[in-house]
Design an enzyme around this catalytic site. Structure first.
Site: not given
Ligand code: GRF
Length: 216
Positions: A113, A115, A180
């Protein structure tokens, strides 16, 4: 390549926009990840991420949790659907549902996952808002193996961004997304090349403890 020598088969679970999904699809295309996204599943059938998957010629399925009367029956249906893709790795990318212990156990060691915080700080929701309210100097994102401990599974990699006085929830969300999109493909590439594993409660990279290597 996985330990058995085939390209890693990845199933991505989403609920929304899927920008992380896109980063993963791009990394597979560009061979930064030795694997393929073989399926994308969303519990929200209208999620834009499903469109991204279809545009990339990936099988995309909406499996609405609203059609099931309990978490248990939904997660059983979800696992049945996942099995049809014979995946090596299940990637949660903005999948906004808590999974049952039975589901988590079934995929232990191959369920990860991302976060939007520097765990163990700020588990749960609304992380950008909470970080701003606490006047923190930095923020970031964490990739971790999923265990029954919500947002508490063993950490694989973290990425940091600094906070400036003019930051808002919106600007922080953008900065964290950029982090991310860097760290998730990297962690998935480690897994897909057979370098990353979960041994008990510890993360191993290249047969050594990841925590000894200062990467988190
Ligand atoms: C991300 O910020 C992730 O960390 C969280 O939800 C968001 C998803 O963004 N769990 P996306 O749909 O990948 O643009």
């Amino acid at each position: 390549m996985t330990e058995t020598g085939h390209a890693c088969r990845i199933v991505v679970l989403i609920s929304g926009s899927g920008s992380n999904l896109q980063a993963i699809i791009d990394a597979c295309r560009e061979e930064r990840i030795p694997g393929t996204v073989v399926g994308v599943i969303s519990n929200e059938p209208s999620a834009y991420g499903l469109t991204r998957a279809l545009q990339a010629n990936i099988v995309a399925v909406g499996l609405s949790h609203r059609d099931y009367d309990s978490r248990k029956t939904y997660d059983e249906a979800l696992a049945d659907l996942i099995e049809t893709f014979s995946p090596d790795l299940i990637v949660l990318a903005g999948f906004m549902r808590i999974l049952t212990p039975a589901f988590v156990k079934k995929y232990e060691g191959r369920l990860i996952n991302i976060h939007p915080s520097l765990l163990p700080d700020y588990p749960g929701l609304n992380t950008h808002q909470r970080v701003l309210a606490d006047r923190r100097a930095s923020h970031g994102a964490t990739v971790h193996f999923v265990t029954e401990d919500l947002d508490g599974g063993p950490i694989i990699i973290q990425g940091k961004t600094s906070i400036v006085p003019s930051d808002t929830e919106g600007t922080l969300a953008q900065k964290v997304h950029a982090v991310e999109h860097e760290i998730y493909p990297k962690a998935i590439a480690w897994f897909a090349s057979g370098r990353l594993s979960l041994e008990g409660n510890q993360v191993m990279l290249d047969d050594g403890l990841l925590s000894d290597r200062g990467l988190t």
